[in-house]
Scaffold this motif. Structure first.
Motif, PDB file in Angstrom:
ATOM      1  N   GLU A 182       0.776  -1.235   0.000  1.00 52.39           N
ATOM      2  CA  GLU A 182       0.000   0.000   0.000  1.00 52.39           C
ATOM      3  C   GLU A 182       0.811   1.290   0.000  1.00 52.39           C
ATOM      4  OE1 GLU A 182      -4.103  -0.270   2.332  1.00 52.39           O
ATOM      5  OE2 GLU A 182      -2.395  -0.716   3.583  1.00 52.39           O
ATOM      6  N   HIS A 183       2.128   1.208   0.298  1.00 56.45           N
ATOM      7  CA  HIS A 183       2.912   2.421   0.496  1.00 56.45           C
ATOM      8  C   HIS A 183       2.231   3.288   1.558  1.00 56.45           C
ATOM      9  CE1 HIS A 183       3.802   0.879  -3.517  1.00 56.45           C
ATOM     10  NE2 HIS A 183       5.001   1.397  -3.387  1.00 56.45           N
ATOM     11  N   PRO A 184       2.121   2.759   2.763  1.00 54.65           N
ATOM     12  CA  PRO A 184       1.246   3.390   3.768  1.00 54.65           C
ATOM     13  C   PRO A 184       1.750   4.728   4.292  1.00 54.65           C
ATOM     14  CG  PRO A 184       2.501   1.612   4.758  1.00 54.65           C
ATOM     15  CD  PRO A 184       2.795   1.565   3.288  1.00 54.65           C
ATOM     16  N   TYR A 194       5.372   5.698   2.826  1.00 59.73           N
ATOM     17  CA  TYR A 194       6.628   4.973   3.023  1.00 59.73           C
ATOM     18  C   TYR A 194       6.635   3.694   2.214  1.00 59.73           C
ATOM     19  CZ  TYR A 194       7.428   8.298   6.699  1.00 59.73           C
ATOM     20  OH  TYR A 194       7.616   9.466   7.384  1.00 59.73           O
ATOM     21  N   ASP A 195       7.810   3.368   1.661  1.00 58.52           N
ATOM     22  CA  ASP A 195       7.972   2.209   0.793  1.00 58.52           C
ATOM     23  C   ASP A 195       9.156   1.395   1.295  1.00 58.52           C
ATOM     24  OD1 ASP A 195       8.034   0.412  -1.266  1.00 58.52           O
ATOM     25  OD2 ASP A 195       8.034   1.912  -2.866  1.00 58.52           O
ATOM     26  N   ALA A 196       8.946   0.095   1.565  1.00 60.27           N
ATOM     27  CA  ALA A 196      10.032  -0.763   2.028  1.00 60.27           C
ATOM     28  C   ALA A 196      10.872  -1.284   0.862  1.00 60.27           C
ATOM     29  CB  ALA A 196       9.478  -1.936   2.848  1.00 60.27           C
ATOM     30  N   PRO A 251      15.253   1.560  -6.937  1.00 63.10           N
ATOM     31  CA  PRO A 251      14.463   2.467  -7.779  1.00 63.10           C
ATOM     32  C   PRO A 251      13.404   1.705  -8.569  1.00 63.10           C
ATOM     33  CG  PRO A 251      16.829   2.778  -8.136  1.00 63.10           C
ATOM     34  CD  PRO A 251      16.666   1.560  -7.299  1.00 63.10           C
ATOM     35  N   HIS A 252      12.178   2.155  -8.493  1.00 61.28           N
ATOM     36  CA  HIS A 252      11.106   1.534  -9.263  1.00 61.28           C
ATOM     37  C   HIS A 252      10.002   2.560  -9.529  1.00 61.28           C
ATOM     38  CE1 HIS A 252       9.951   0.912  -5.060  1.00 61.28           C
ATOM     39  NE2 HIS A 252       8.695   0.832  -5.458  1.00 61.28           N
ATOM     40  N   THR A 253       9.075   2.177 -10.373  1.00 65.11           N
ATOM     41  CA  THR A 253       8.082   3.102 -10.899  1.00 65.11           C
ATOM     42  C   THR A 253       6.746   2.936 -10.184  1.00 65.11           C
ATOM     43  OG1 THR A 253       9.214   3.010 -13.014  1.00 65.11           O
ATOM     44  CG2 THR A 253       6.937   3.773 -13.054  1.00 65.11           C
ATOM     45  N   HIS A 254       6.052   4.062  -9.993  1.00 71.39           N
ATOM     46  CA  HIS A 254       4.784   4.033  -9.274  1.00 71.39           C
ATOM     47  C   HIS A 254       3.626   4.533 -10.123  1.00 71.39           C
ATOM     48  CE1 HIS A 254       7.570   3.995  -5.757  1.00 71.39           C
ATOM     49  NE2 HIS A 254       6.697   3.069  -5.394  1.00 71.39           N
ATOM     50  N   PHE A 255       2.448   4.122  -9.709  1.00 79.89           N
ATOM     51  CA  PHE A 255       1.206   4.611 -10.287  1.00 79.89           C
ATOM     52  C   PHE A 255       0.360   5.139  -9.144  1.00 79.89           C
ATOM     53  CE2 PHE A 255      -3.212   4.383 -11.451  1.00 79.89           C
ATOM     54  CZ  PHE A 255      -3.237   4.809 -12.770  1.00 79.89           C
ATOM     55  N   PHE A 262       0.561   2.285  -6.263  1.00 80.92           N
ATOM     56  CA  PHE A 262       0.886   0.921  -6.672  1.00 80.92           C
ATOM     57  C   PHE A 262       2.286   0.897  -7.287  1.00 80.92           C
ATOM     58  CE2 PHE A 262      -3.614   1.794  -7.100  1.00 80.92           C
ATOM     59  CZ  PHE A 262      -4.235   0.685  -6.527  1.00 80.92           C
ATOM     60  N   ASP A 263       2.951  -0.260  -7.170  1.00 83.60           N
ATOM     61  CA  ASP A 263       4.192  -0.455  -7.916  1.00 83.60           C
ATOM     62  C   ASP A 263       3.837  -0.869  -9.332  1.00 83.60           C
ATOM     63  OD1 ASP A 263       5.825   0.098  -5.777  1.00 83.60           O
ATOM     64  OD2 ASP A 263       5.993  -1.991  -5.163  1.00 83.60           O
ATOM     65  N   LEU A 264       4.529  -0.281 -10.299  1.00 81.93           N
ATOM     66  CA  LEU A 264       4.325  -0.665 -11.689  1.00 81.93           C
ATOM     67  C   LEU A 264       5.464  -1.577 -12.095  1.00 81.93           C
ATOM     68  CD1 LEU A 264       3.275   2.280 -14.005  1.00 81.93           C
ATOM     69  CD2 LEU A 264       1.990   0.254 -13.355  1.00 81.93           C
TER      70      LEU A 264
HETATM   71 ZN   LIG Z   1       6.901   1.171  -4.410  1.00 83.15          ZN
END
Ligand SMILES: [Zn+2]
Ligand SMILES: [Zn+2]
Length: 131
Positions: free
Chosen positions: A22-24, A68-70, A74-78, A87-89
Motif C-alpha cells: 500500500e505504500h502506507p 513509506y515504501d520498504a 528504484p522503481h516506478t509508481h502509479f 501501486f508499484d508498476l
Molecule cells: Zn513502491
C-alpha cells in the motif's frame, strides 16, 4: 522507554510497511498496529518511520501526506487520482533517463529518478462514482 522496547516497536513498524503493497502513511501504519499494540502512539510511529528512512530501510515518498515504501530499489509508481492509492508498476527502471539528465546539466550529480504515473486504478474505473 527502554532500548529493547524501542527496537521492538521499530521492528514492528518496519514489518508493517514491508507486509503491505500500500505504500502506507504513518496514520495507516498506526491504525494497523494499534489493536494488537494498545500502548503504541502515533508519535512513535512517525518517529520510527523517519528513523527507518534515515537508515535507508524505507523510502519516504514526498506526497502531501508522506508515504513509506520498504522497496528501496528504484522503481516506478502509479497513483490513482480518485482514491489516492499508490501501486508499484512492473516496468523496468530506465537508467538512460539518468544519463540524459546527468549530461543535460553538469551542476547536478544524478543518482536516480522517481517516475509516478497518474490515472485511475482498476477499482475506481469499475466503481461508478457516488452521486
Ligand atoms: Zn513502491
Ligand atoms: Zn483508485
Amino acid at each position: 522507554m527502554s532500548l529493547k522496547r524501542y527496537s521492538r516497536q521499530r521492528e514492528l513498524i518496519y514489518q508493517a510497511v514491508r507486509d503491505t503493497q500500500e505504500h502506507p502513511t504513518a496514520e495507516m501504519v498506526y491504525r494497523r498496529l494499534k489493536p494488537a499494540n494498545p500502548s503504541l502512539s502515533l508519535g512513535t510511529v512517525y518517529r520510527n518511520l523517519n528513523l527507518l528512512a534515515e537508515e535507508g530501510l524505507l523510502v519516504r515518498m514526498p506526497f502531501s501526506v508522506e508515504r513509506y515504501d520498504a522497496n528501496t530499489s528504484p522503481h516506478t509508481h502509479f497513483r490513482c487520482n480518485s482514491c489516492g492509492e499508490i501501486f508499484d508498476l512492473d516496468i523496468p527502471y530506465d537508467r538512460s533517463v539518468d544519463t540524459i539528465a546527468a549530461s543535460a546539466d553538469p551542476r547536478f550529480q544524478v543518482e536516480c529518478h522517481d517516475l509516478i504515473f497518474r490515472g485511475l486504478c482498476r477499482q475506481c474505473r469499475e466503481t461508478p462514482p457516488e452521486i
